[in-house]
Write a protein that holds these residues in place. Structure first.
Motif, PDB file in Angstrom:
ATOM      1  N   PRO A  72       0.812  -1.230   0.000  1.00 47.60           N
ATOM      2  CA  PRO A  72       0.000   0.000   0.000  1.00 47.60           C
ATOM      3  C   PRO A  72       0.838   1.270   0.000  1.00 47.60           C
ATOM      4  N   TYR A  73       1.924   1.275   0.784  1.00 52.62           N
ATOM      5  CA  TYR A  73       2.762   2.475   0.865  1.00 52.62           C
ATOM      6  C   TYR A  73       3.437   2.746  -0.476  1.00 52.62           C
ATOM      7  N   ALA A  74       3.879   1.660  -1.147  1.00 50.03           N
ATOM      8  CA  ALA A  74       4.512   1.823  -2.459  1.00 50.03           C
ATOM      9  C   ALA A  74       3.522   2.411  -3.456  1.00 50.03           C
ATOM     10  N   PHE A  75       2.293   1.921  -3.440  1.00 50.08           N
ATOM     11  CA  PHE A  75       1.253   2.427  -4.338  1.00 50.08           C
ATOM     12  C   PHE A  75       0.978   3.894  -4.060  1.00 50.08           C
ATOM     13  N   LEU A  76       0.814   4.222  -2.790  1.00 51.05           N
ATOM     14  CA  LEU A  76       0.440   5.586  -2.417  1.00 51.05           C
ATOM     15  C   LEU A  76       1.548   6.595  -2.705  1.00 51.05           C
ATOM     16  N   ILE A  77       2.799   6.243  -2.415  1.00 50.97           N
ATOM     17  CA  ILE A  77       3.883   7.205  -2.604  1.00 50.97           C
ATOM     18  C   ILE A  77       4.055   7.528  -4.081  1.00 50.97           C
ATOM     19  N   LYS A  78       3.832   6.525  -4.947  1.00 49.07           N
ATOM     20  CA  LYS A  78       3.948   6.770  -6.381  1.00 49.07           C
ATOM     21  C   LYS A  78       2.818   7.666  -6.875  1.00 49.07           C
ATOM     22  N   VAL A  79       1.608   7.444  -6.356  1.00 51.34           N
ATOM     23  CA  VAL A  79       0.466   8.269  -6.760  1.00 51.34           C
ATOM     24  C   VAL A  79       0.651   9.705  -6.277  1.00 51.34           C
ATOM     25  N   VAL A  80       1.078   9.867  -5.026  1.00 57.29           N
ATOM     26  CA  VAL A  80       1.301  11.205  -4.469  1.00 57.29           C
ATOM     27  C   VAL A  80       2.375  11.936  -5.274  1.00 57.29           C
ATOM     28  N   LYS A  81       3.453  11.233  -5.602  1.00 50.62           N
ATOM     29  CA  LYS A  81       4.532  11.845  -6.384  1.00 50.62           C
ATOM     30  C   LYS A  81       4.016  12.319  -7.742  1.00 50.62           C
ATOM     31  N   LEU A  82       3.222  11.490  -8.416  1.00 50.32           N
ATOM     32  CA  LEU A  82       2.681  11.853  -9.726  1.00 50.32           C
ATOM     33  C   LEU A  82       1.749  13.054  -9.617  1.00 50.32           C
ATOM     34  N   LYS A  83       0.893  13.064  -8.613  1.00 52.32           N
ATOM     35  CA  LYS A  83      -0.040  14.179  -8.443  1.00 52.32           C
ATOM     36  C   LYS A  83       0.693  15.474  -8.118  1.00 52.32           C
ATOM     37  N   MET A  84       1.762  15.383  -7.332  1.00 53.79           N
ATOM     38  CA  MET A  84       2.544  16.580  -7.027  1.00 53.79           C
ATOM     39  C   MET A  84       3.239  17.100  -8.278  1.00 53.79           C
ATOM     40  N   TRP A  85       3.767  16.180  -9.079  1.00 54.50           N
ATOM     41  CA  TRP A  85       4.432  16.594 -10.314  1.00 54.50           C
ATOM     42  C   TRP A  85       3.446  17.336 -11.221  1.00 54.50           C
ATOM     43  N   ASN A  86       2.247  16.794 -11.361  1.00 54.84           N
ATOM     44  CA  ASN A  86       1.224  17.437 -12.196  1.00 54.84           C
ATOM     45  C   ASN A  86       0.855  18.816 -11.649  1.00 54.84           C
ATOM     46  N   TYR A  87       0.740  18.906 -10.321  1.00 53.04           N
ATOM     47  CA  TYR A  87       0.390  20.187  -9.696  1.00 53.04           C
ATOM     48  C   TYR A  87       1.494  21.222  -9.938  1.00 53.04           C
ATOM     49  N   LEU A  88       2.744  20.842  -9.693  1.00 50.28           N
ATOM     50  CA  LEU A  88       3.855  21.778  -9.859  1.00 50.28           C
ATOM     51  C   LEU A  88       4.029  22.189 -11.318  1.00 50.28           C
ATOM     52  N   ASP A  89       3.849  21.228 -12.228  1.00 50.69           N
ATOM     53  CA  ASP A  89       3.976  21.544 -13.650  1.00 50.69           C
ATOM     54  C   ASP A  89       2.889  22.526 -14.084  1.00 50.69           C
ATOM     55  N   LYS A  90       1.678  22.321 -13.579  1.00 55.95           N
ATOM     56  CA  LYS A  90       0.577  23.235 -13.907  1.00 55.95           C
ATOM     57  C   LYS A  90       0.862  24.631 -13.348  1.00 55.95           C
TER      58      LYS A  90
END
Length: 201
Positions: A72-90
């Motif tokens: 679960p932690y591996a799944f969540l950390i990857k999702v959080v990282k992707l969402k942060m990248w999208n937010y920062l890029d926007k």
């Protein structure tokens, strides 16, 4: 079933089965560290909270698609990282448009995007493991905690610890063995996933 103490493997099986108590346990275990990670890049608690909460929602929605060996932690950390990248890029693209120039804020966003891309996920696991070790040791008897810390943090031999605490070496071996057994149980799932992401065998 007491979900707070079960392994990640048992927890993911219950989560896949749609058990809400299992989901709540995953939330309690990992929300804090994920939020701190998100805040460190977004710089805003409300944005970080939204990102982390959305990641947990995605975990729940995708539970039927998860493999039984999913961490679960591996799944969540990857999702959080992707969402942060999208937010920062926007944010970066919006800033470029609004400012019409490559100013300090844009450079800061570029730096965050770069470091987020290159972040060592295994380091995050190590940090989480250290947190679990600290919390687990606190559940042990005080004498066991003291003996284990003298052995692992001050690097004293069993004989030196026995002399300092005025007990037998057999007693020292018992307490250290007890601590290691409890820690091994708590960390087994994290050690497995850390071996995977670092390319170990």
């Amino acid at each position: 079933m007491m979900y707070e103490r079960i392994s990640e493997k048992e927890l993911i099986a219950s989560l896949i089965a749609g058990n809400e108590n299992a989901f709540q346990t995953v939330f309690k275990r990992h929300y804090g560290v994920l939020l701190r990670f998100a805040v460190s890049y977004t710089g805003a608690n409300n944005i970080a909270e939204d990102i982390v909460q959305e990641s947990f929602v995605l975990l729940w929605e995708k539970r039927n698609e998860l493999e039984e060996n999913t961490n679960p932690y591996a799944f969540l950390i990857k999702v959080v990282k992707l969402k942060m990248w999208n937010y920062l890029d926007k944010q970066r693209r919006r800033t470029v448009i609004e400012k019409g120039m490559y100013d300090n804020l844009v450079r800061e966003l570029d730096l965050n995007l770069y470091t987020l891309d290159s972040i060592n996920i295994s380091a995050l696991y190590i940090s989480e493991i250290e947190h679990i070790v600290r919390d687990t040791l606190l559940t042990l008897p005080e004498q066991t905690q003291v003996i284990f810390k003298l052995s692992r943090e001050e690097y004293l031999s069993n004989k030196e610890i026995a002399e300092r605490m005025n007990v037998s070496e057999k007693s020292i071996e018992y307490h250290i063995g007890k601590a290691i057994k409890v820690l091994r149980t708590e960390l087994i799932d994290y050690i497995k996933i850390l071996i995977i992401i670092t390319g170990g065998i």
